[in-house]
Structures are given as structure tokens and as C-alpha cells.
Design a protein around this motif. Structure first.
Motif, mmCIF file in Angstrom:
data_model
loop_
_atom_site.group_PDB
_atom_site.id
_atom_site.type_symbol
_atom_site.label_atom_id
_atom_site.label_comp_id
_atom_site.label_asym_id
_atom_site.label_seq_id
_atom_site.Cartn_x
_atom_site.Cartn_y
_atom_site.Cartn_z
ATOM 1 N N ALA A 75 0.836 -1.197 0.032
ATOM 2 C CA ALA A 75 -0.049 -0.126 0.097
ATOM 3 C C ALA A 75 0.750 1.312 -0.079
ATOM 4 C CB ALA A 75 -0.768 -0.090 1.171
ATOM 5 N N GLY A 76 1.500 1.628 -1.220
ATOM 6 C CA GLY A 76 2.462 2.692 -1.278
ATOM 7 C C GLY A 76 3.697 2.352 -1.149
ATOM 8 N N SER A 77 4.833 3.038 -1.091
ATOM 9 C CA SER A 77 6.243 2.739 -0.932
ATOM 10 C C SER A 77 6.703 3.061 0.462
ATOM 11 C CB SER A 77 7.064 3.256 -1.927
ATOM 12 O OG SER A 77 7.070 4.761 -1.913
ATOM 13 N N SER A 78 6.134 3.858 1.106
ATOM 14 C CA SER A 78 6.272 3.934 2.649
ATOM 15 C C SER A 78 6.335 2.717 3.559
ATOM 16 C CB SER A 78 5.573 5.111 3.263
ATOM 17 O OG SER A 78 5.320 6.176 2.580
ATOM 18 N N ASP A 79 5.382 1.856 3.105
ATOM 19 C CA ASP A 79 5.264 0.519 3.983
ATOM 20 C C ASP A 79 6.531 -0.184 3.681
ATOM 21 O OD1 ASP A 79 4.328 -1.576 5.340
ATOM 22 O OD2 ASP A 79 3.446 -2.336 3.595
ATOM 23 N N PRO A 80 7.125 -0.692 2.478
ATOM 24 C CA PRO A 80 8.300 -1.228 2.351
ATOM 25 C C PRO A 80 9.618 -0.449 2.804
ATOM 26 C CG PRO A 80 7.135 -0.569 0.313
ATOM 27 C CD PRO A 80 6.185 -0.545 1.280
ATOM 28 N N LEU A 81 9.480 0.668 2.716
ATOM 29 C CA LEU A 81 10.501 1.565 3.134
ATOM 30 C C LEU A 81 10.930 1.228 4.641
ATOM 31 C CD1 LEU A 81 10.315 5.267 1.678
ATOM 32 C CD2 LEU A 81 12.250 3.681 1.648
ATOM 33 N N ASP A 82 9.662 1.262 5.487
ATOM 34 C CA ASP A 82 9.610 1.007 7.032
ATOM 35 C C ASP A 82 10.131 -0.435 7.202
ATOM 36 O OD1 ASP A 82 8.912 3.520 7.487
ATOM 37 O OD2 ASP A 82 6.749 3.112 7.663
ATOM 38 N N VAL A 95 22.576 2.510 8.894
ATOM 39 C CA VAL A 95 21.772 2.806 7.465
ATOM 40 C C VAL A 95 22.546 4.006 7.082
ATOM 41 C CG1 VAL A 95 20.019 4.467 8.568
ATOM 42 C CG2 VAL A 95 19.910 3.275 6.075
ATOM 43 N N VAL A 96 22.909 3.899 5.842
ATOM 44 C CA VAL A 96 23.917 5.023 5.353
ATOM 45 C C VAL A 96 22.622 5.707 4.110
ATOM 46 C CG1 VAL A 96 25.837 5.603 3.904
ATOM 47 C CG2 VAL A 96 25.780 3.609 5.493
ATOM 48 N N VAL A 97 22.541 7.162 4.335
ATOM 49 C CA VAL A 97 21.732 7.734 3.499
ATOM 50 C C VAL A 97 22.476 8.807 2.923
ATOM 51 C CG1 VAL A 97 19.568 6.930 4.629
ATOM 52 C CG2 VAL A 97 20.743 9.455 5.278
ATOM 53 N N PHE A 102 14.856 11.789 1.209
ATOM 54 C CA PHE A 102 13.568 11.570 1.978
ATOM 55 C C PHE A 102 13.853 10.748 2.976
ATOM 56 C CE2 PHE A 102 9.693 8.507 2.165
ATOM 57 C CZ PHE A 102 8.703 9.559 2.167
ATOM 58 N N ASP A 103 13.322 11.347 4.301
ATOM 59 C CA ASP A 103 13.726 10.892 5.573
ATOM 60 C C ASP A 103 13.311 9.578 6.180
ATOM 61 O OD1 ASP A 103 15.334 13.043 5.917
ATOM 62 O OD2 ASP A 103 13.832 14.353 6.392
ATOM 63 N N ALA A 104 12.399 8.889 5.545
ATOM 64 C CA ALA A 104 11.508 7.661 6.116
ATOM 65 C C ALA A 104 12.454 6.721 6.533
ATOM 66 C CB ALA A 104 10.530 7.400 5.014
ATOM 67 N N VAL A 105 13.305 6.310 5.766
ATOM 68 C CA VAL A 105 14.178 5.031 6.050
ATOM 69 C C VAL A 105 15.039 5.429 7.313
ATOM 70 C CG1 VAL A 105 16.429 3.865 5.562
ATOM 71 C CG2 VAL A 105 14.371 3.981 3.942
ATOM 72 N N ALA A 106 15.814 6.834 7.237
ATOM 73 C CA ALA A 106 16.562 6.948 8.473
ATOM 74 C C ALA A 106 15.764 7.118 9.700
ATOM 75 C CB ALA A 106 17.385 8.242 8.106
ATOM 76 N N ASP A 107 14.738 7.793 9.513
ATOM 77 C CA ASP A 107 13.817 8.247 10.806
ATOM 78 C C ASP A 107 13.484 6.777 11.350
ATOM 79 O OD1 ASP A 107 14.081 10.829 10.400
ATOM 80 O OD2 ASP A 107 12.035 11.033 9.699
ATOM 81 N N THR A 108 12.710 5.705 10.559
ATOM 82 C CA THR A 108 12.509 4.370 11.072
ATOM 83 C C THR A 108 13.497 3.733 11.623
ATOM 84 O OG1 THR A 108 10.477 4.395 9.487
ATOM 85 C CG2 THR A 108 11.279 2.455 10.605
ATOM 86 N N ALA A 109 14.820 3.694 11.005
ATOM 87 C CA ALA A 109 15.755 2.952 11.665
ATOM 88 C C ALA A 109 16.336 3.677 12.934
ATOM 89 C CB ALA A 109 16.969 3.102 10.449
ATOM 90 N N ALA A 110 16.521 4.969 12.740
ATOM 91 C CA ALA A 110 16.643 5.657 13.970
ATOM 92 C C ALA A 110 15.997 5.364 15.279
ATOM 93 C CB ALA A 110 16.788 7.200 13.789
ATOM 94 N N GLY A 113 16.757 2.432 17.047
ATOM 95 C CA GLY A 113 18.305 2.491 17.718
ATOM 96 C C GLY A 113 19.172 2.125 16.953
ATOM 97 N N ALA A 114 19.040 2.197 15.218
ATOM 98 C CA ALA A 114 20.010 1.881 14.468
ATOM 99 C C ALA A 114 20.768 3.181 14.430
ATOM 100 C CB ALA A 114 19.615 1.630 13.110
ATOM 101 N N PRO A 115 22.245 3.055 14.249
ATOM 102 C CA PRO A 115 22.849 4.385 13.730
ATOM 103 C C PRO A 115 22.467 4.766 12.368
ATOM 104 C CG PRO A 115 24.382 2.807 14.548
ATOM 105 C CD PRO A 115 22.923 2.189 14.343
ATOM 106 N N VAL A 116 22.639 6.077 12.046
ATOM 107 C CA VAL A 116 22.559 7.005 10.705
ATOM 108 C C VAL A 116 23.677 7.492 10.325
ATOM 109 C CG1 VAL A 116 20.808 8.268 9.290
ATOM 110 C CG2 VAL A 116 19.912 7.179 11.279
#
Ligand code: PLP
Length: 346
Positions: A75-82, A95-97, A102-110, A113-116
Motif C-alpha cells: 500500500a504505497g512505498s512508505s510501507d516497504p521503506l519502513d 543505515v547509510v543515506v 527523503f527521511d523515512a528510512v533514516a527516521d524509522t531506523a533511528a 536504535g540504528a546508527p544513521v
């Protein structure tokens, strides 16, 4: 007086609706054929119609020479990004960005607890793939956005392929192609076909005009898609599936919308450049303009003129993201921009 009473009885003229150039949506909405498909399926939307999901996957697979098990519908690409952030990062796997992006991946990873690691774009707006590869040998996920949001800038296929070949062992490359339909840049689907350790994301929210309907795709090897699927499966809205199928079966849609967007975008960027407000080259339906002052204040002043644009990113406080609207909307953007610039709002 009678005159005053008559004036008071008249409703105030309705202010024109604001021009919304803030979320990189397509101003045209779903194509007429997609809208018809939504109307046609609505009476039977009391059923899950699970088969439609497979039909859409099969259509995309056939059009793109992919095995159907390399296509997952979301349902969109935000879902698989998360899901990718959850699946491939952890407090020990960063995660390396690029930055800005677009902040979604870094925000969800952070948030989990993942380093960004944020790697500045190069001066031409492309990803610095060598710095991304070198950022962290423990990285679990490398995010590439091509064309990039918010800049609309593209990264060469050879650079992304180099990153795929040189990323840290055990990491996965995520290539977000939300804006690829607008660009002349080649897709990374060739690397998916070759069995690479990457997932490519597509969305129907941008060129296809379906942001509110919700449909997107994750494309990759079945073992990688299984990592995303492990977070659960949500049945999809049949309206979105029907509109998506109709859109895919309309071959003239992408080239027509791509051509119109490029013409309006390039005309707007040229207008800005002629007045001393430069933008990075864009191949998407957005661009970042250097307003030569505080970007947030400039955006507020534009909104007061009835034109709502996107935001600034912390690395570039003087640049503001603008979505490409219709010809008429961009004429209003130019009028408002000229007003705000003349008023010296920044
Ligand atoms: N990826 C990029 C680069 C985007 O810009 C956006 C939306 O702006 C998305 C993904 C998410 O869009 P959606 O969830 O509507 O597919």
C-alpha cells in the motif's frame, strides 16, 4: 446606509483555493481510465478479491521482464521503506543515506536504535557513492533515492552499480525509484534481474497520481522480499489495485505526463534562474530553489500569498523544495514568488 447593508449582505468573495506544491503529488490525480476502474470495482469492494494483488504483480512482472516472485505489492512505498529499515538495520547495523533525502528510512531506523550515517550529496546533486560505501563496514542498509527527493537530481547508473558491487559485506542496497517515471535515468531493475543484493521500490503516488489511493511495489530476489514480508501481510484496497492495473495498461500515460512535467518544470527553473534564484538540475516533479535567505520564512511568505511549497532541509536552510504543478499553478507560483522576492521577505 443602504449601500453598506447591501455590501454586508453579499458574501465575501471566496479566496481562491491555495496552490498545493508541498508533497510532490501529481496535480492531475489518477488517469481517467484509472478513475473509471475505481468506479467499476467499488460495488464489489465488500470482497477481499485476493487474486487482484497477484494480477497486478503479474502485469508488472511481464512488462518489466521480471519473474513474478520478484514483485511484492504494498500500500504505497512508505510501507516497504519502513519494513526495509526494520529488516536490515539494528543497533549494530547502521543505515547509510544521502543528505538531503527523503527521511523515512533514516527516521524509522533511528527510532529502532540504528546508527544513521548521512553522506552529503555531491555538488551536482548526485549521491557520493564512494563515501557511502566507506561510511561504515557494519552498515546493514544503504539507501539510494534516484531521482533524489528533495532535489530531483539523479545519480548515474554506473555509480549505483558500483555501490552495489562495493557495499559492505552483508548489507542490502535499497533503491527508491519513486520519481523514476519522470526521469531519463535508467532504472536499477537490470540489477534485480541479475540477482543482485538490492531491493528497488516503485510507487503509484507520484506520476500515476494515486497518493491517496496507496499502491507501491518492492522488487527484488524472493529471499530479500521474504525479509520484508516477515513483518506481516495486509490485504490491499481493491480500488488501488484496480486503478494501478488500469494505469499499467495505459502505455501512453507515462510518456505524456513525463513530457508535460518536464516542460513546466524546466520553464519554471529557467524563470527562477533568470532572476538570480538557482536550482540544482532536476529530473523529477520537484526542485530545490535557493531563495538567498531564510527558506522557512520565504515559504511562510509564499503561503500567505496562497502558494504552499515544501520545506527546507537542515543542511540547506536557504533552499526550499517546490513541487511541479500544472501550468496554471506554476503561473501562480511565479506571481507569488515575485511578490515575496520584491517584498524582501527574507
Ligand atoms: N519515496 C520517496 C522518495 C518519496 O518522496 C515518497 C513520498 O513523498 C515516498 C517514497 C513515499 O510515498 P508513498 O508511500 O506514497 O509511495
Amino acid at each position: 446606509s443602504a449601500g453598506t447593508a447591501a455590501a454586508a449582505a453579499r458574501p465575501a468573495p471566496a479566496p481562491a483555493a491555495p496552490v498545493m506544491l508541498n508533497f510532490n503529488e501529481c496535480p492531475l490525480g489518477p488517469s481517467p481510465a484509472a478513475q473509471e476502474a475505481v468506479r467499476a470495482i467499488l460495488p464489489s469492494s465488500g470482497r477481499y478479491q485476493f487474486g487482484l494483488r497477484g494480477e497486478l504483480a503479474a502485469e508488472f512482472a511481464a512488462q518489466n521482464a521480471l519473474p513474478v516472485d520478484h514483485v511484492a505489492v504494498h500500500a504505497g512505498s512508505s510501507d516497504p521503506l519502513d519494513r526495509a529499515a526494520l529488516a536490515f538495520t539494528s543497533p549494530r547495523r547502521a543505515v547509510v543515506v544521502p543528505d538531503p533525502t527523503f527521511d523515512a528510512v533514516a527516521d524509522t531506523a533511528a527510532a529502532h536504535g540504528a546508527p544513521v550515517h548521512r553522506i552529503p550529496l555531491r555538488a551536482d546533486g548526485s549521491h557520493d557513492v564512494r563515501a557511502m560505501a566507506a561510511a561504515d563496514p557494519q552498515a546493514g542498509l544503504l539507501y539510494v533515492c534516484n531521482p533524489n527527493n528533495p532535489t530531483g537530481s539523479v545519480t548515474a547508473h554506473g555509480d549505483i552499480a558500483w555501490l552495489l558491487a562495493n557495499k559492505p559485506a552483508g548489507s542490502v542496497l535499497l533503491v527508491d525509484e519513486a520519481y523514476i517515471h519522470y526521469a531519463d535515468a535508467p532504472s536499477m531493475l537490470d540489477q534485480v534481474r541479475a540477482g543482485g543484493e538490492l531491493v528497488v521500490l516503485r510507487t503509484f503516488s507520484k506520476l500515476y497520481g494515486m497518493a491517496g489511493l496507496r499502491l507501491g511495489l518492492a522488487l527484488g530476489r524472493p529471499d530479500l522480499l521474504a525479509r520484508l514480508a516477515a513483518f506481516g501481510s495486509n490485504p490491499l484496497p481493491v480500488t488501488a489495485l484496480a486503478a494501478g492495473l488500469a494505469s499499467l495498461r495505459e502505455p501512453a500515460l507515462v510518456p505524456a505526463r513525463k513530457r508535460e512535467n518536464a516542460a513546466v518544470r524546466d520553464e519554471t527553473i529557467a524563470w527562477l534562474a533568470a532572476r538570480g534564484y538557482p536550482c540544482l538540475p532536476s529530473q523529477a516533479n520537484c526542485f530545490m530553489v535557493d531563495v538567498r535567505g531564510d527558506g522557512a520564512a520565504f515559504a511562510r511568505a509564499l503561503a500567505a500569498e496562497g502558494v504552499v511549497v515544501g520545506r527546507s532541509w537542515p543542511v540547506w536552510p536557504q533552499r526550499v523544495r517546490v513541487t511541479v504543478g500544472t501550468r496554471e499553478e506554476m503561473a501562480r507560483f511565479r506571481d507569488a514568488f515575485a511578490q515575496v522576492a520584491a517584498a524582501g521577505a527574507t
